[in-house]
Enzyme design. Structure first.
Site, PDB file in Angstrom:
ATOM      1  N   LYS A 123      -6.793   4.080   8.783  1.00  0.00           N
ATOM      2  CA  LYS A 123      -5.264   4.525   8.211  1.00  0.00           C
ATOM      3  C   LYS A 123      -5.640   6.643   8.181  1.00  0.00           C
ATOM      4  O   LYS A 123      -5.158   7.844   8.591  1.00  0.00           O
ATOM      5  CB  LYS A 123      -4.661   4.388   6.656  1.00  0.00           C
ATOM      6  CG  LYS A 123      -4.316   2.806   6.393  1.00  0.00           C
ATOM      7  CD  LYS A 123      -3.893   2.552   4.882  1.00  0.00           C
ATOM      8  CE  LYS A 123      -3.082   1.139   5.570  1.00  0.00           C
ATOM      9  NZ  LYS A 123      -3.205   0.636   3.768  1.00  0.00           N
ATOM     10  N   SER A 130       0.795  -1.372   0.093  1.00  0.00           N
ATOM     11  CA  SER A 130      -0.052   0.042   0.038  1.00  0.00           C
ATOM     12  C   SER A 130       1.053   1.157  -0.277  1.00  0.00           C
ATOM     13  O   SER A 130      -0.160   2.307  -0.227  1.00  0.00           O
ATOM     14  CB  SER A 130      -0.752   0.212   1.011  1.00  0.00           C
ATOM     15  OG  SER A 130      -0.327   0.019   2.792  1.00  0.00           O
TER      16      SER A 130
END
Length: 806
Positions: free
Chosen positions: A726, A683
């Site tokens: 996140k 990611s």
């Protein structure tokens, strides 16, 4: 006692310390001497008048005793015989003469020399009749003692009876008794004959009492053994008589009791037939046989299982929602799923219990939510931990052919609940193991399949039991660790970590009141402010759940309790400053965004088991030959992402305004700070690529932008996981713009509304879009140079000629 003798001079003589022996006057015995000091003392005594002073050591284990280790009262003895044995050992025969005590120590080397004085006692006694009575009691008790011990010869008993000297009697009796050194030393040290007799009588009474108890115990043990043997003999005779008469009915009362219980239990047809068959086997066996005990246990299990007992389910949706909301803050998906289950159950009776898997990090309330669900549905609650189970028999049970066989944990949980429709929590289902004894996860396949568990057969019971009405709830920290066939049978509900605001609500509504009650702090004497909770969450705990938060609150309250006890009039107010005082220096610092735009520094977002984190990825260029250095404990997947990002930039170098030959002229060092922490995952792809482009173009990256997404060689941005965690991390770090993959646009709804309102979330599908929002300005593309002649591509010239081309 050491009475001073009248007109008696002290004598200087060698001293021989004895280990575990006390020598009395008038006593003749032999013992072995091996220590060098003792041997020298014997030799010196033999050269003089053959007299030596014998005194017992206080600790018989002391190999080299000093003055303090030797009793001061002993016996003057005459050496009658010496015999040298192999190994420098001397066997000596001595005769006790008089008791004496040490007046002074003359010398320690080469052996002990002491000045001793005899302890004289008068033979004329003032109360002769009283002493005579004591002496008779001592003789009588000694004779009884000798009979109980069986260790004293009849000659010794007769010699004691013949003694008419009352001062000599206690010495002879004590020398023949099997008692400790300290007891005998106490008799020896006593100067008065009367008091010696009194002490000896007390010792004899106690010893006789102990010996009688031992004899009674031995007698009872013997009787028990005889009784067991007699019963066995009689049972065997009874068995033979019954066999001759053809009467095999034994234990009729027990059989009638079991038969009554079987009829009253209203068992299913197969279970009732099995129980009756086992009962007939039991009645044909003898009560003392091992197999009869196994059958009794099996019948008890059949009769104690709740074949037809069930609790009435509470289908009130409002009550269920109220209980779940009361016990837990957040967890909306779980609450909504339970209300849906009740609604369908109310509309359609007979719905089988679903298998729900609560997956999430530790401490988020998976186990406690299961207990609340059981209360809301009015079901019995049973928790079954699966962590570390590696034996299939733990689930399905052992067959009755094995010694110590027992049912598996599923049937045991049903029995514990007492109903056929409990809520069974299978805790830590992802921690199941397997070895040569089988795979317990495979045994759970039937248990957790609504189409198969209607007739679940335990190996021990060998009877079908309907588990379709049981509501199974499983928990797991990592659903990836659950075997795929088992995961396929469960409905997974992901429970993500709590936001800081949710933790504050949980602490205020649940944790603080609970801990105040546990610590006994009176209401009104302590105020726990929200700033204190926020301080603990931000700087003293780093977790997805609230376990460490509760521990930290308890630690603060313990220190507050001490202050409240020391000053009963004080009223405490716990704020952020007080938390720092009680818990010490901050353990964690929240990574804040930079205050200025920087070249080659991009901020990425990462997921961890305890929540989200921000990562500052740094790229530095140096003159070189195109080497790439990757540091920061990067995993293989993250290293691959860096290579993919570099290859994509090379393919688009002219569009990004970058020298196409940078990969041969510049060395690149990529570093992810906090190098002690391992990092991995795809990611960070767009973050790595953005930092590289910024370093190669010299264009700064906006300091208020964070990003996450996987990059491909073609520049496409692929979806990632953990978006909620996140974005929460970005919000904590003071970032207001987050770039995410377009495919994750659907996950934005999971982000709390308050956080969404404060963030600008930008979905992108191509890497060029990332640069448009991340860089302070888009790089200008370079003008394309003329293409080299086709012949160059087909047959390239030598390397030196290529490098000279403009």
């Amino acid at each position: 006692m050491k009475p001073a003798s009248k007109g008696k001079k002290a004598k200087i003589m060698p001293l021989l310390p004895l280990r575990g022996i006390v020598v009395f006057p008038y006593m003749i015995l032999h013992f072995d001497v091996g220590r060098s000091k003792s041997v020298k003392a014997l030799e010196d005594a033999m050269l003089k008048d053959q007299c030596i002073f014998l005194a017992a050591q206080k600790d018989s284990g002391e190999e080299e005793p000093n003055r303090d280790d030797i009793h001061s009262v002993g016996t003057i003895a005459r050496i009658k015989q010496l015999l040298r044995l192999p190994g420098d050992t001397i066997r000596v025969l001595v005769e006790g003469l008089e008791r004496a005590h040490i007046v002074s120590w003359e010398n320690d080397d080469p052996y002990f020399t002491v000045s001793v004085e005899e302890i004289r006692t008068s033979r004329v006694l003032r109360s002769k009749s009283e002493v005579e009575a004591l002496a008779r009691q001592v003789v009588e008790h000694f004779e009884r003692y000798a009979k109980l011990t069986n260790r004293i010869s009849p000659d010794a008993t007769l010699s004691v009876s013949a003694i008419d000297d009352f001062s000599r009697l206690p010495d002879v009796v004590a020398s023949n008794m099997n008692t400790g050194v300290e007891v005998k030393q106490g008799i020896l040290a006593e100067a008065s004959p009367k008091r010696r007799l009194e002490k000896l009588l007390d010792i004899l009474v106690k010893e006789i009492e102990i010996l009688e108890i031992e004899r009674n115990i031995n007698s009872k043990v013997r009787q028990q053994i005889d009784k067991t043997q007699r019963e066995y003999y009689l049972r065997e005779q009874m068995k033979a008589i019954q066999k001759e008469l053809g009467d095999h009915e034994s234990g009729g009362d027990e059989g009638d009791e079991y038969r009554t219980r079987i009829l009253e239990a209203k068992l299913p047809e197969e279970a009732e037939k099995k129980a009756v068959k086992e009962l007939e086997r039991l009645q044909k066996m003898h009560a003392s046989s091992a197999e009869s005990g196994v059958i009794r246990t099996y019948l008890d299990w059949i009769l104690e299982l709740p074949w037809t007992v069930a609790t009435e389910e509470n289908l009130d949706l409002g009550h269920a929602a109220e209980v779940l909301e009361r016990d837990h803050y957040g967890l909306e998906k779980v609450k909504e799923r339970m209300v849906e289950y009740l609604a369908v159950r109310k509309l359609r009776h007979g719905l089988h219990g679903p298998i729900i898997c609560l997956a999430g990090p530790p401490g988020v309330g998976k186990t406690s939510i299961a207990r609340s669900i059981a209360e809301a549905l009015n079901r019995k609650y049973v928790r079954m931990s699966l962590g570390g189970i590696r034996d299939e028999a733990e689930i399905r049970g052992h067959r009755r052919t094995y010694v110590g066989a027992m049912p598996g944990r599923i049937i045991a949980a049903i029995k514990q609940a007492g109903t056929r429709n409990p809520l069974i929590l299978l805790d830590e289902v992802d921690k199941l193991s397997s070895d040569f004894r089988g795979d317990p996860s495979s045994a759970l396949l039937e248990v957790l399949d609504a189409e198969q568990n209607k007739e679940f057969r335990d190996h021990y019971m060998e009877l079908p039991f309907d588990l379709s009405d049981v509501l199974f709830v499983t928990t797991a920290n990592y659903k990836e660790a659950i075997p795929r066939p088992l995961l396929d049978r469960m409905e997974v509900i992901d429970i993500t970590g709590y936001t800081d605001e949710e933790k504050i609500h949980i602490a205020t509504r649940h944790l603080i009141p609970k801990q105040l009650g546990l610590h006994g702090i009176p209401e009104g004497r302590l105020k726990f402010e929200t700033t204190a909770v926020r301080e603990i969450i931000s700087h003293y705990t780093r977790e997805a759940g609230v376990r460490n938060l509760e521990r930290s609150i308890a630690s603060v309250l313990r220190k507050c309790a001490k202050e409240l006890v020391m000053d009963e009039s004080v009223i405490l107010r716990v704020n952020a400053k007080a938390v720092r005082k009680y818990l010490g220096a901050r353990r964690f610092l929240v990574g804040k965004a930079s205050e200025a735009d920087e070249v080659g520094v991009a901020r990425g977002l990462a997921w961890t088991p305890v929540g989200g984190e921000t990562l500052a990825i740094e790229v530095t260029l140096m003159q070189g030959e195109g080497h790439v250095e990757l540091t920061g404990q990067l995993g293989d997947v993250m290293k691959e992402s860096a290579r993919i990002a570099r290859s994509h930039i090379r393919s688009k170098a002219e569009e990004f305004g970058i020298d196409p030959m940078f990969h041969k002229k510049l060395d690149m060092h990529l570093h992810v700070p906090e190098g002690a922490i391992p990092k991995d995952g795809p990611s960070a792809g767009i973050t790595l690529a953005t930092a590289m482009v910024s370093a190669l173009t010299g264009i700064a990256i906006r300091h208020n932008v964070a990003m996450t997404g996987e990059i491909t060689l073609r520049g496409r941005v692929l979806p990632i996981g953990g978006l909620k965690e996140k974005t929460l991390a970005a919000h904590r770090a003071g970032i207001d713009t987050v770039i995410i993959p377009m495919a994750n646009k659907k996950d934005i709804e999971e982000i709390p509304e308050k956080i969404r309102a404060k963030l600008r979330i930008i979905p992108v599908s191509q890497f060029e879009q990332v640069l448009r929002y991340a860089l302070v300005q888009m790089p200008a593309p370079q003008q394309k140079t003329a293409c080299p002649e086709p012949v160059v591509r087909v047959t390239p010239p030598d390397a030196s000629a290529v490098r000279q081309k403009p």
